[in-house]
Scaffold this motif. Structure first.
Motif: not given
Length: 285
Positions: A43-55
């Protein structure tokens, strides 16, 4: 995994409602907890990936495309003006990457502060739960300041968390600059350069410079979670030395287990002695 002092363990075992001695019970509960922690890591990996991919990466990509288009329209080799445009683009891109990775690290730091506190409370509660009725021992948890310092002040694999994300930024800067320089030197169209940054659809976008950065960020995130959980657990054991005699190293044994972790599996160490996970990047012990 905690190992109780013999006298304490025997007292716990006699009155325990669960099968087996208390160290076995603690180990079984710890293994179940570790399984859930692997889900938390994801879940933490998903959060970091989401931040990189979206922000981070979309803005970076748009900036590179627009700046390259401007340089192309003016002809890259016309003279000092276009050279300055290239330098300005490089400086802007470097700043975006550096700032984006810093924000990703700060975001993760906030989450790790929470997990450190949670882990310490969980370990203390697990020890308290093993106490039979009538046995009065004061099980304590470390201070929040101590737990937060694990995230900000204790290195893992040789560096602090902010250092790892700084390294990620520097690595991505070099990779992006390299791909842009290759493309400009060989006369590639902008779309081709961007494709080598983003990756190709036929490879599910796993073959570009951004994909490498994502994999590196994932490895750092997983390792950071293991580090904080292990250190919060250790701090809790240190706060309860009258109860906890030592620790048992437990590795996740499967086809991906490293040699070093496999060799340590089951070893018992006194407090303040022996190795602690993570022994390497993405360690699951």
């Amino acid at each position: 995994m905690a190992q109780l002092a013999p006298d304490t363990a025997r007292a716990f075992s006699t009155a325990s409602r669960l099968t087996g001695d208390v160290n076995t019970v603690l180990m079984e509960r710890g293994i179940l907890h570790a399984t859930l922690l692997e889900r938390f890591k994801q879940s933490e990996v998903n959060g970091v990936m989401s931040f990189l991919n979206n922000e981070v990466l979309p803005d970076l990509n748009n900036t590179i495309q627009s700046r390259l288009a401007r340089i192309r329209s003016r002809c890259f080799d016309r003279g000092p003006w276009t050279t300055q445009q290239y330098k300005d683009m490089s400086k802007t891109v470097q700043g975006m990457i550096r700032g984006g990775m810093k924000r990703a690290g700060v975001r993760l730091q906030g989450e790790l502060n929470k997990v450190g506190i949670y882990e310490a409370n969980f370990q203390a509660a697990m020890l308290r739960d093993a106490l039979p009725s009538g046995v009065m021992l004061d099980i304590t948890t470390p201070s929040i300041a101590t737990l937060n310092s694990i995230v900000t002040s204790r290195p893992f694999q040789g560096q602090l968390l902010k250092g790892w994300f700084s390294n990620l930024g520097e690595s991505l800067q070099r990779s992006v600059a390299s791909q842009i320089n290759i493309g400009l030197a060989t006369g590639e169209p902008t779309a081709k350069i961007v494709s080598r940054l983003m990756g190709t659809s036929r490879a599910a976008f796993k073959d570009g410079a951004y994909a490498v950065a994502r994999r590196q960020a994932e490895a750092v995130t997983r390792t950071a979670v293991n580090h904080v959980v292990t250190q919060a657990r250790e701090a809790t054991y240190q706060s309860n030395k009258s109860v906890v005699k030592g620790v048992r190293y437990l590795a996740t044994l499967d086809s991906r287990t490293s040699d070093i972790c496999a060799s340590l599996d089951g070893e018992v160490f006194n407090m303040d002695e022996g190795p602690r996970p993570p022994m390497h990047h993405q360690c699951r012990s």
